[in-house]
Scaffold this active site. Structure first.
Site, mmCIF file in Angstrom:
data_model
loop_
_atom_site.group_PDB
_atom_site.id
_atom_site.type_symbol
_atom_site.label_atom_id
_atom_site.label_comp_id
_atom_site.label_asym_id
_atom_site.label_seq_id
_atom_site.Cartn_x
_atom_site.Cartn_y
_atom_site.Cartn_z
ATOM 1 N N ASP A 123 27.995 -28.471 -4.895
ATOM 2 C CA ASP A 123 29.173 -28.059 -5.655
ATOM 3 C C ASP A 123 30.123 -29.247 -5.767
ATOM 4 O O ASP A 123 29.766 -30.368 -5.394
ATOM 5 C CB ASP A 123 29.858 -26.863 -4.976
ATOM 6 C CG ASP A 123 30.618 -27.300 -3.753
ATOM 7 O OD1 ASP A 123 30.160 -28.236 -3.071
ATOM 8 O OD2 ASP A 123 31.693 -26.735 -3.471
ATOM 9 N N TYR A 149 23.754 -24.172 -8.523
ATOM 10 C CA TYR A 149 24.580 -24.098 -7.325
ATOM 11 C C TYR A 149 24.490 -22.738 -6.638
ATOM 12 O O TYR A 149 24.228 -22.637 -5.432
ATOM 13 C CB TYR A 149 26.059 -24.414 -7.629
ATOM 14 C CG TYR A 149 26.904 -23.924 -6.479
ATOM 15 C CD1 TYR A 149 26.932 -24.638 -5.285
ATOM 16 C CD2 TYR A 149 27.562 -22.702 -6.540
ATOM 17 C CE1 TYR A 149 27.612 -24.152 -4.184
ATOM 18 C CE2 TYR A 149 28.242 -22.210 -5.449
ATOM 19 C CZ TYR A 149 28.268 -22.943 -4.278
ATOM 20 O OH TYR A 149 28.919 -22.454 -3.195
ATOM 21 N N GLU A 175 30.270 -15.902 -4.200
ATOM 22 C CA GLU A 175 29.863 -17.124 -4.892
ATOM 23 C C GLU A 175 30.148 -17.052 -6.389
ATOM 24 O O GLU A 175 30.546 -18.041 -7.001
ATOM 25 C CB GLU A 175 28.376 -17.417 -4.649
ATOM 26 C CG GLU A 175 28.047 -17.797 -3.207
ATOM 27 C CD GLU A 175 28.760 -19.059 -2.758
ATOM 28 O OE1 GLU A 175 29.275 -19.816 -3.602
ATOM 29 O OE2 GLU A 175 28.802 -19.284 -1.537
#
Length: 359
Positions: free
Chosen positions: A144, A126, A43
DNA sequence: AACGCGGGGAG
DNA sequence: CTCCCAGCGTT
């Protein structure tokens, strides 16, 4: 008619992308559990970065550092060298800080709740939601760029980003199931990446085309609405590639913060707004026979840089500047951002030529 | 809310 | 060329 959530999860079961950090729905069903470390690492790398760009870096990082403890044991320089070329280098500095905190304060286990995750360096709205959802099955809205696009099209949301963000988040929260929220989040992102694309979306094969207000009443390509961006100024400067009799190049460390913070560079002048007729060769770091060898252009997020490149051969390695000398064949191991590789390649064309890309 | 912060791939 | 990508931190 099935709800949007059900349709998307079914679509994801058979059409999901195969990614190195992902546990497929089928494997998940058969008992495989995602590794929070790998979810977190992926991520961070994926922030503003395409999947294809991330894959080789993710594979390299997990080979070198299979656990958060092993990453915490590495030096920041090691991490920056491995990150070189991926961009947004504050991510790499925060990655190392975060690994240290998780390793030392959390006994090597990532926290599972959004608030604790957000308190960690490099983890924002996020990423906290993505880790909580994908690694820990917490039903939180993951928003996102893909989700923003899919949601604004599904509901034909007309206010421009970032004003529309709260509305998007609420809509996403209502769609998020309590059962496999991570799979749903990834379904939304895969849909945005493969079907609900920014341009020429494949609405004909979209599993939720019946639910799409933009398709029904307008044009999906018009969403999301975004506020206009400003143009990039041009800055200019000079870079100096000093080569020793032993075929070594002189490098320096950039300051820890700001643009390319902590990365390596060849000496340069300051990068200033465009002016006329100034060669800047007098700013060379050593006395020597400096020769102009060309110029390079590099586009950063908020400005375009044009560097004149100068080269000097047979420079003594005892020259007093603050830095170090590296053999040309070892340059690939340094924390050189792309702009510096371009500058060096302008002076030494084969400096990086024989190096295979990571895989 | 606006800005600083990389690099590369798609169209 | 332009757009934008599994955004974050600072101001």
């Amino acid at each position: 008619m099935q709800p949007i959530t059900t349709k998307l999860v079914k679509w994801y079961d058979s059409h999901h992308r195969i990614l190195p950090w992902r546990i497929s729905p089928s494997d998940r069903f058969h008992g495989q559990i995602p590794d929070p470390y790998r979810i977190w690492l992926s991520e961070i790398m994926l922030q503003q970065t395409t999947v294809e760009a991330v894959k080789p870096y993710f594979n390299n990082f997990t080979r070198k550092w299979p656990t958060v403890a092993s990453l915490a044991a590495a030096s920041q320089d090691d991490v920056l060298r491995a990150w070189a070329g991926l961009g947004y280098y504050s991510r790499a500095r925060n990655l190392k800080k975060c690994a240290d905190i998780v390793s030392n304060d959390y006994d090597g286990r990532f926290p599972s709740d959004v608030t604790a995750l957000k308190a960690l360096p490099g983890i924002g709205d996020y990423t906290a939601a993505a880790i909580a959802s994908i690694a820990f099955d917490i039903p939180v809205a993951v928003v996102d760029g893909n989700v923003e696009r899919v949601i604004t099209r599904l509901y034909a949301i007309t206010p421009a980003l970032p004003l529309a963000k709260p509305v998007i988040r609420t809509a996403m929260q209502e769609l998020t199931p309590s059962k496999h929220p991570g799979d749903f989040a990834q379904a939304m992102m895969d849909l945005g990446a493969t079907i609900c694309t920014p341009k020429r979306p494949a609405c004909v094969i979209c599993p939720v085309n019946d639910n799409c207000q933009a398709l029904k009443t307008s044009d999906p390509e018009l969403f999301p609405v975004k506020s206009p961006k400003k143009e990039k100024p041009i800055r200019i400067g000079a870079a100096f590639v000093a080569v020793s009799p032993g075929n070594e190049v002189f490098l320096q460390s950039r300051v820890e913060t700001g643009l390319l913070g902590g990365m390596a560079q060849v000496p340069t002048t300051a990068w200033t707004a465009r002016t006329d007729g100034d060669t800047q060769i007098e700013a060379a770091p050593f006395a020597g026979q400096w020769a102009a060898v060309g110029s390079i252009t590099h586009v950063f997020t908020h400005f375009e840089l044009r560097l004149s490149v100068y080269k000097a051969n047979s420079v003594s390695t005892s020259s007093g500047a603050d830095g170090w000398w590296v053999k040309v064949e070892n340059l690939h191991g340094e924390a050189l951002p792309t702009v510096m590789k371009k500058a060096i390649a302008a002076a030494i064309p084969d400096a990086f030529a024989k190096r295979r890309k990571l895989e």
